[in-house]
Design an enzyme around this catalytic site. Structure first.
Site, mmCIF file in Angstrom:
data_model
loop_
_atom_site.group_PDB
_atom_site.id
_atom_site.type_symbol
_atom_site.label_atom_id
_atom_site.label_comp_id
_atom_site.label_asym_id
_atom_site.label_seq_id
_atom_site.Cartn_x
_atom_site.Cartn_y
_atom_site.Cartn_z
ATOM 1 N N ASN A 1 45.270 31.899 32.502
ATOM 2 C CA ASN A 1 44.280 31.524 33.506
ATOM 3 C C ASN A 1 44.202 30.004 33.633
ATOM 4 O OD1 ASN A 1 43.245 34.206 34.152
ATOM 5 N ND2 ASN A 1 42.438 34.204 32.071
ATOM 6 N N CYS B 1 48.411 40.688 35.254
ATOM 7 C CA CYS B 1 47.976 40.246 36.586
ATOM 8 C C CYS B 1 48.739 41.069 37.618
ATOM 9 C CB CYS B 1 48.242 38.760 36.768
ATOM 10 S SG CYS B 1 47.886 38.165 38.435
ATOM 11 N N ASN C 1 43.547 44.954 31.273
ATOM 12 C CA ASN C 1 42.551 43.900 31.136
ATOM 13 C C ASN C 1 41.231 44.443 31.673
ATOM 14 O OD1 ASN C 1 43.321 43.924 33.804
ATOM 15 N ND2 ASN C 1 43.474 41.725 34.033
ATOM 16 N N HIS D 1 37.589 45.144 33.536
ATOM 17 C CA HIS D 1 36.989 44.954 34.852
ATOM 18 C C HIS D 1 35.630 45.624 34.931
ATOM 19 C CE1 HIS D 1 40.520 43.191 36.833
ATOM 20 N NE2 HIS D 1 41.213 43.957 36.014
ATOM 21 N N GLU E 1 37.223 36.151 38.665
ATOM 22 C CA GLU E 1 38.170 36.392 37.575
ATOM 23 C C GLU E 1 37.791 35.620 36.324
ATOM 24 O OE1 GLU E 1 42.335 36.980 37.825
ATOM 25 O OE2 GLU E 1 42.345 36.860 40.013
ATOM 26 N N ARG E 2 37.910 36.312 35.225
ATOM 27 C CA ARG E 2 37.672 35.720 33.911
ATOM 28 C C ARG E 2 38.581 34.508 33.718
ATOM 29 N NH1 ARG E 2 39.642 39.445 28.920
ATOM 30 N NH2 ARG E 2 41.460 39.349 30.278
ATOM 31 N N CYS F 1 42.919 40.168 43.464
ATOM 32 C CA CYS F 1 43.147 40.571 42.076
ATOM 33 C C CYS F 1 43.705 41.983 42.083
ATOM 34 C CB CYS F 1 41.851 40.502 41.266
ATOM 35 S SG CYS F 1 42.048 41.017 39.536
ATOM 36 N N GLY F 2 44.960 42.125 41.672
ATOM 37 C CA GLY F 2 45.629 43.423 41.730
ATOM 38 C C GLY F 2 45.115 44.408 40.706
ATOM 39 N N THR F 3 44.920 43.953 39.462
ATOM 40 C CA THR F 3 44.354 44.860 38.453
ATOM 41 C C THR F 3 42.917 45.206 38.830
ATOM 42 O OG1 THR F 3 43.763 42.957 37.067
ATOM 43 C CG2 THR F 3 45.825 44.101 36.550
ATOM 44 N N GLY F 4 42.203 44.234 39.433
ATOM 45 C CA GLY F 4 40.844 44.504 39.885
ATOM 46 C C GLY F 4 40.808 45.530 40.993
#
Length: 281
Positions: free
Chosen positions: A64, A73, A164, A166, A215-216, A224-227
Site C-alpha cells: 500500500n 489486490c 484480505n 473487507h 482501502e486499508r 477495489c477488485g477484492t472489495g
C-alpha cells in the site's frame, strides 16, 4: 541507482509496477511510501512487485501507499497478468499468479495489437467466519448485518475475507456518503486487529450496485477488485443482490459472479499508462 517502473491501473486503481525479473529492490515497503507520493513521487495507490515464482507463472507482492504489505489486490492482479503477457514474461492466455492469498488462475482477453485488454480472475472462495477475516468475537460465527456504532449512528456491516479483509456497508446514496470521514474510523476499529478495507455500497437493482472504497493503508481509491468480490458475496448473504452482478466503481465497471461452486470470478480491464525510471531519494 535508478529503478525502471511501469505505471498501470485497473478501473482507476493505479499502482507502480516493477519487473522483479530485471530490477532489484532491497526495501519495497520504503520504496512504496516514496514512489506512491502523488506530489513528490510517481503517484499511485501503492507498489506491486512482479517476481519469479517456484509454483506459479509469476508472483506478485503488493504494498500500500503507506508501505504496509497486503495479501492481494484484485485490480492489481489483472495488471500483473497484462504486464507478464504484453512484456513477454509469460506468453499464455491462461496463467497462474502467486499472491499472498494463494495462487490464482487468470484468463486473458486480447484486443488491438494482441495486447491484453481484459482479464478474468478466479478470486477463490470467500472466508466468512470471524476468525478467518480476522475480527474479534466468536471465531466460528459469521458477521452478517452486524451493527457498528460510528459517529452517533449504527451502520449495518457484513464482513468477508477474499484473502484480505473487507467490511461491506450498504448506504442509500453512496455518491454523497462521507467516505473520508467514516472510512478511517472503521478501518482502525477495535473489531479488526489487522485493520480492514471498507466498501460503501448503493444497490441499484438485484444485479447492479455502485461502490466506493476506503482501502486499508491507501485511503479512498477509484476501484477495489477484492472489495467488489466481497460486495458480491455480501449481497447474496444479506439477500440484497443476486449471485451475478455488475459493480460500478469510480474508475470503471467490474463483472462479478459468486458461482455455485463457491468461488468468485471477476472480469475487468487492465491498462498500461507509461513507463519510466525513478531515482529513489
Amino acid at each position: 541507482m535508478s529503478i525502471k517502473f511501469t505505471k498501470m491501473h485497473g478501473a482507476g486503481n493505479d499502482y507502480v509496477y516493477i519487473d522483479g525479473f530485471k530490477e532489484k529492490v532491497e526495501d519495497p515497503a520504503a520504496l512504496a511510501r516514496e514512489i506512491s507520493d502523488r506530489h513528490f513521487g510517481v503517484g499511485s495507490d501503492g507498489l506491486i512487485m512482479i517476481l519469479p515464482s517456484n509454483d506459479a507463472d509469476v508472483k506478485m507482492r503488493m504494498f500500500n501507499a503507506d508501505g504496509s504489505e497486503a495479501e492481494m489486490c484484485g485490480n492489481g492482479i489483472r495488471c500483473v497478468a497484462k504486464y507478464a503477457f504484453d512484456h513477454g514474461l509469460v506468453r499464455k492466455q491462461k496463467m497462474v499468479i502467486e499472491t499472498g492469498a494463494g495462487s490464482l488462475p487468470v484468463q486473458l482477453y486480447l484486443g488491438a495489437g494482441d495486447l491484453v485488454e481484459k482479464v478474468r480472475v478466479n478470486m477463490g472462495s470467500p472466508r466468512l467466519l470471524r476468525g478467518e477475516i480476522p475480527m474479534t468475537g466468536p471465531e466460528n460465527e459469521r458477521a452478517v448485518d452486524i451493527g457498528i456504532a460510528v459517529a452517533g449512528q449504527t451502520l449495518a456491516a457484513t464482513c468477508v475475507s477474499m484473502g484480505n479483509p473487507h467490511c461491506v456497508i450498504y448506504v442509500d446514496d453512496v455518491e454523497h456518503f462521507p467516505v473520508a470521514d467514516i472510512g478511517p474510523y472503521i478501518e482502525n476499529h477495535d473489531l479488526f486487529p489487522q485493520r480492514i478495507n471498507v466498501e460503501f455500497v448503493e444497490v441499484i437493482s438485484p444485479t447492479e450496485v455502485r461502490q466506493r472504497t476506503w482501502e486499508r493503508g491507501a485511503g479512498e481509491t477509484l476501484a477495489c477488485g477484492t472489495g467488489a468480490s466481497a460486495v458480491t458475496v455480501a449481497g447474496v448473504l444479506t439477500g440484497r443482490t443476486e449471485r451475478k452482478i455488475v459493480n460500478h466503481l469510480l474508475g470503471g465497471d467490474l463483472e462479478l459472479e459468486w458461482r455455485a461452486d463457491g468461488e468468485v470470478t471477476m472480469i475487468g480491464p487492465a491498462s498500461e499508462v507509461f513507463s519510466g525510471e525513478y531515482e529513489p531519494r
